[in-house]
Design a protein around this motif. Sequence first.
Motif, mmCIF file in Angstrom:
data_model
loop_
_atom_site.group_PDB
_atom_site.id
_atom_site.type_symbol
_atom_site.label_atom_id
_atom_site.label_comp_id
_atom_site.label_asym_id
_atom_site.label_seq_id
_atom_site.Cartn_x
_atom_site.Cartn_y
_atom_site.Cartn_z
ATOM 1 N N GLU A 73 -9.745 3.528 16.413
ATOM 2 C CA GLU A 73 -8.719 2.718 16.088
ATOM 3 C C GLU A 73 -8.007 3.430 15.041
ATOM 4 N N GLY A 74 -6.780 3.205 14.980
ATOM 5 C CA GLY A 74 -5.801 3.852 14.065
ATOM 6 C C GLY A 74 -5.754 3.194 12.589
ATOM 7 N N GLY A 75 -5.314 3.495 11.700
ATOM 8 C CA GLY A 75 -5.372 3.015 10.250
ATOM 9 C C GLY A 75 -3.919 3.310 9.616
ATOM 10 N N GLU A 76 -3.867 2.802 8.459
ATOM 11 C CA GLU A 76 -2.870 3.237 7.503
ATOM 12 C C GLU A 76 -3.273 3.319 6.109
ATOM 13 N N GLY A 77 -2.698 4.440 5.598
ATOM 14 C CA GLY A 77 -3.382 4.672 4.030
ATOM 15 C C GLY A 77 -1.836 4.855 3.302
ATOM 16 N N GLU A 78 -2.039 4.438 1.871
ATOM 17 C CA GLU A 78 -0.933 4.764 1.060
ATOM 18 C C GLU A 78 -1.133 5.145 -0.124
ATOM 19 N N LEU A 79 -0.218 5.915 -0.756
ATOM 20 C CA LEU A 79 -0.245 6.626 -2.032
ATOM 21 C C LEU A 79 0.845 6.285 -2.702
ATOM 22 N N ILE A 80 0.699 6.442 -4.059
ATOM 23 C CA ILE A 80 1.980 6.351 -5.185
ATOM 24 C C ILE A 80 1.788 7.618 -5.975
ATOM 25 N N GLU A 81 2.803 8.510 -5.992
ATOM 26 C CA GLU A 81 2.845 9.583 -6.774
ATOM 27 C C GLU A 81 4.004 9.766 -7.380
ATOM 28 N N LYS A 82 4.076 9.546 -8.836
ATOM 29 C CA LYS A 82 5.343 9.578 -9.585
ATOM 30 C C LYS A 82 6.324 8.744 -9.167
ATOM 31 N N LYS A 83 5.896 7.446 -8.743
ATOM 32 C CA LYS A 83 6.874 6.427 -8.327
ATOM 33 C C LYS A 83 7.350 6.687 -6.660
ATOM 34 N N SER A 84 6.923 7.696 -6.089
ATOM 35 C CA SER A 84 7.432 7.848 -4.688
ATOM 36 C C SER A 84 6.173 7.447 -3.970
ATOM 37 N N ARG A 85 6.738 6.474 -3.052
ATOM 38 C CA ARG A 85 5.634 5.855 -2.106
ATOM 39 C C ARG A 85 5.515 6.546 -0.764
ATOM 40 N N PHE A 86 4.137 7.025 -0.621
ATOM 41 C CA PHE A 86 3.849 7.643 0.564
ATOM 42 C C PHE A 86 2.813 6.680 1.644
ATOM 43 N N ILE A 87 3.311 6.454 2.921
ATOM 44 C CA ILE A 87 2.655 5.577 3.764
ATOM 45 C C ILE A 87 2.135 6.330 4.877
ATOM 46 N N ALA A 88 1.058 6.444 5.311
ATOM 47 C CA ALA A 88 0.432 7.256 6.411
ATOM 48 C C ALA A 88 -0.079 6.287 7.388
ATOM 49 N N THR A 89 0.617 6.461 8.449
ATOM 50 C CA THR A 89 0.221 5.655 9.916
ATOM 51 C C THR A 89 -0.435 6.607 10.815
ATOM 52 N N SER A 130 -2.008 11.883 1.704
ATOM 53 C CA SER A 130 -1.669 10.510 2.332
ATOM 54 C C SER A 130 -2.413 10.337 4.021
ATOM 55 N N VAL A 131 -2.511 11.687 4.348
ATOM 56 C CA VAL A 131 -2.939 11.767 5.856
ATOM 57 C C VAL A 131 -4.604 11.588 5.561
ATOM 58 N N LYS A 132 -5.247 12.025 4.572
ATOM 59 C CA LYS A 132 -6.593 11.636 4.296
ATOM 60 C C LYS A 132 -6.880 10.425 4.233
ATOM 61 N N ALA A 133 -5.946 9.493 3.347
ATOM 62 C CA ALA A 133 -5.949 8.190 3.190
ATOM 63 C C ALA A 133 -5.756 7.463 4.303
ATOM 64 N N GLY A 134 -5.069 7.795 5.493
ATOM 65 C CA GLY A 134 -4.898 7.173 6.704
ATOM 66 C C GLY A 134 -5.976 7.222 7.667
ATOM 67 N N LEU A 135 -6.539 8.643 7.599
ATOM 68 C CA LEU A 135 -7.802 8.868 8.272
ATOM 69 C C LEU A 135 -9.002 7.867 7.751
ATOM 70 N N ALA A 136 -8.955 7.861 6.559
ATOM 71 C CA ALA A 136 -10.134 6.975 5.924
ATOM 72 C C ALA A 136 -9.983 5.658 6.255
ATOM 73 N N SER A 137 -9.059 5.077 6.662
ATOM 74 C CA SER A 137 -8.738 3.781 7.053
ATOM 75 C C SER A 137 -9.051 3.511 8.705
ATOM 76 N N SER A 138 -8.954 4.609 9.187
ATOM 77 C CA SER A 138 -9.110 4.586 10.756
ATOM 78 C C SER A 138 -10.597 4.690 11.096
ATOM 79 N N VAL A 139 -10.656 4.454 12.575
ATOM 80 C CA VAL A 139 -12.075 4.312 13.005
ATOM 81 C C VAL A 139 -12.190 5.761 13.720
ATOM 82 N N ILE A 140 -12.860 6.784 13.184
ATOM 83 C CA ILE A 140 -13.018 8.341 13.714
ATOM 84 C C ILE A 140 -14.345 8.400 14.464
ATOM 85 N N ILE A 141 -14.314 8.730 15.699
ATOM 86 C CA ILE A 141 -15.573 8.979 16.566
ATOM 87 C C ILE A 141 -15.663 10.295 17.272
ATOM 88 N N THR A 142 -16.779 10.562 17.499
ATOM 89 C CA THR A 142 -16.990 11.659 18.317
ATOM 90 C C THR A 142 -17.372 11.533 19.670
#
Length: 216
Positions: free
Chosen positions: A10-26, A119-131
Amino acid sequence: MSEEYKAVYEGGEGELIEKKSRFIATVIPAESEEEALAFIEAMKKKYWNATHNCSAYVIGEKGQLKRCSDDGEPSGTAGRPMLEVLEGEGIRNVAVVVTRYFGGTLLGTGGLVRAYSASVKAGLASSVIITKIPGVKLKIETDYTGLGKIQYLLGEMGIRTLDSQYTDHVELDVLVPETMLERVKAELVEGTNGQAKLEEGANCWFADVNGEMVIL
């Protein structure tokens, strides 16, 4: 023989704020390049007013196809670091888009690499990863005398039962990892003195999803 690999269930979404720049990983599962490209285009339409929509994807059971895009960021600061996270995690058949809304402060090359990677790591953390494990369905036919021994052997080897039928004899449908098939068959034949009838069925992929076995 196929090899097991990590994938997105299952996919997911993660978000990061760095020096006021907003990063959204899907993050999404993607079985083909066409699917990945369609997803990237959809994200560009969804976040049409973003500064950048950078992307990376890995397609194929062995990760044969890998692509990434900086989408206007300095070369090598976005797409490549994103792809390296996917490769480092060993995940295949996956696509990710990191959307950036510029916050007015330049992050520099190192800052961009860290931000897109995180950002990618945050997106993966909110996803369901399987083997995903390649398996074979195996039908076992036995009389009631041999049932206990078979159930014990299956339990010892960690083999799960898909279905069971009890009539004048017992039929068990089990799912065996490809790598264990010959061992399981040998153990069952030896354990029942050749009395159990074994019939190989279809090949399939399966995974443990939150403690539950799912055929994919």
